[in-house]
Design an enzyme around this catalytic site. Structure first.
Site, PDB file in Angstrom:
ATOM      1  N   ILE A  31       0.821  -1.216   0.000  1.00  0.00           N
ATOM      2  CA  ILE A  31       0.000   0.000   0.000  1.00  0.00           C
ATOM      3  C   ILE A  31       0.857   1.270   0.000  1.00  0.00           C
ATOM      4  CG2 ILE A  31      -0.325   0.387   2.487  1.00  0.00           C
ATOM      5  CD1 ILE A  31      -3.347   0.544   1.886  1.00  0.00           C
ATOM      6  N   HIS A  99       6.179 -12.129   5.117  1.00  0.00           N
ATOM      7  CA  HIS A  99       5.950 -11.584   3.778  1.00  0.00           C
ATOM      8  C   HIS A  99       7.273 -11.351   3.078  1.00  0.00           C
ATOM      9  CE1 HIS A  99       6.174  -8.218   6.642  1.00  0.00           C
ATOM     10  NE2 HIS A  99       6.763  -7.544   5.674  1.00  0.00           N
TER      11      HIS A  99
HETATM   12  P1  AMP Z   1       7.932  -4.849   6.718  1.00  0.00           P
HETATM   13  O1  AMP Z   1       8.540  -3.540   7.136  1.00  0.00           O
HETATM   14  O2  AMP Z   1       8.903  -5.779   6.049  1.00  0.00           O
HETATM   15  O3  AMP Z   1       7.174  -5.517   7.847  1.00  0.00           O
HETATM   16  O4  AMP Z   1       6.905  -4.487   5.573  1.00  0.00           O
HETATM   17  C1  AMP Z   1       5.551  -4.296   5.796  1.00  0.00           C
HETATM   18  C2  AMP Z   1       4.993  -3.703   4.518  1.00  0.00           C
HETATM   19  O5  AMP Z   1       3.578  -3.815   4.558  1.00  0.00           O
HETATM   20  C3  AMP Z   1       5.329  -2.233   4.300  1.00  0.00           C
HETATM   21  O6  AMP Z   1       6.040  -2.079   3.076  1.00  0.00           O
HETATM   22  C4  AMP Z   1       3.958  -1.556   4.263  1.00  0.00           C
HETATM   23  O7  AMP Z   1       3.878  -0.511   3.335  1.00  0.00           O
HETATM   24  C5  AMP Z   1       3.046  -2.710   3.892  1.00  0.00           C
HETATM   25  N1  AMP Z   1       1.657  -2.589   4.336  1.00  0.00           N
HETATM   26  C6  AMP Z   1       1.215  -2.192   5.543  1.00  0.00           C
HETATM   27  N2  AMP Z   1      -0.129  -2.234   5.581  1.00  0.00           N
HETATM   28  C7  AMP Z   1      -0.544  -2.678   4.368  1.00  0.00           C
HETATM   29  C8  AMP Z   1      -1.824  -2.931   3.770  1.00  0.00           C
HETATM   30  N3  AMP Z   1      -2.958  -2.747   4.448  1.00  0.00           N
HETATM   31  N4  AMP Z   1      -1.856  -3.362   2.496  1.00  0.00           N
HETATM   32  C9  AMP Z   1      -0.716  -3.533   1.797  1.00  0.00           C
HETATM   33  N5  AMP Z   1       0.519  -3.331   2.304  1.00  0.00           N
HETATM   34  C10 AMP Z   1       0.601  -2.896   3.563  1.00  0.00           C
END
Ligand code: AMP
Ligand code: ZN
Length: 137
Positions: A31, A99
């Site tokens: 996002i 992820h």
């Molecule tokens: P990390 O820092 O590796 O935990 O990455 C988490 C990722 O999730 C970040 O790049 C955020 O931008 C992404 N993120 C957080 N909330 C959402 C959401 N609702 N939909 C899609 N991506 C998200």
């Protein structure tokens, strides 16, 4: 898992921009993308990070990402991609559901380069010996 953002996305309790789905894996747009097409590939089954996954589950997830990377790169007209996962908050992990990030790249200027250090041969050997001794345990 309750209160897990990505479990809620898996359950479709929260909206997301899904690009691929099968019975075990979901891939959707980040996002807040670092670059255009930034995609997250996740297992539907909750785990905090990839070190908690079984070998089989982790392999399936990585194989699917391997398949998606060139397709995403082509779709957005990129030249390559970073493929990364963060394990634990100290590494920058913000969402505690495993992820993998697929981050399309056009050139090296979109992200700062990693801040490499320049240890001596002795320092590298010491680190190597330490890790190798842990691997034997
Ligand atoms: P990390 O820092 O590796 O935990 O990455 C988490 C990722 O999730 C970040 O790049 C955020 O931008 C992404 N993120 C957080 N909330 C959402 C959401 N609702 N939909 C899609 N991506 C998200
Ligand atoms: Zn979860």
């Amino acid at each position: 898992m309750e209160d897990c953002l990505f479990c809620k996305i898996v359950e479709k309790e929260l909206p997301s921009y899904i690009i691929y789905e099968n019975d075990k894996i979901l891939a959707f747009l980040d996002i807040k993308p670092i670059t255009n097409g930034h995609t997250l590939v996740i297992p539907k089954k909750h785990s905090t990070d990839m070190t908690e996954m079984s070998d089989e589950e982790a392999s399936e997830l990585i194989n699917k990402a391997k398949e998606l990377i060139p397709k995403i790169v082509k779709a957005v007209g990129a030249k390559g991609a970073n493929f990364a996962t963060n394990c634990k908050s100290e590494s920058g992990q913000d969402v505690f559901h495993t992820h993998f990030h697929i981050i399309p790249r056009w050139d090296q200027k979109e992200l700062p380069p990693w801040p490499h250090s320049n240890p001596s041969k002795e320092e590298l050997a010491e680190v190597k010996n330490n890790i190798v001794s842990f691997l034997k345990e």
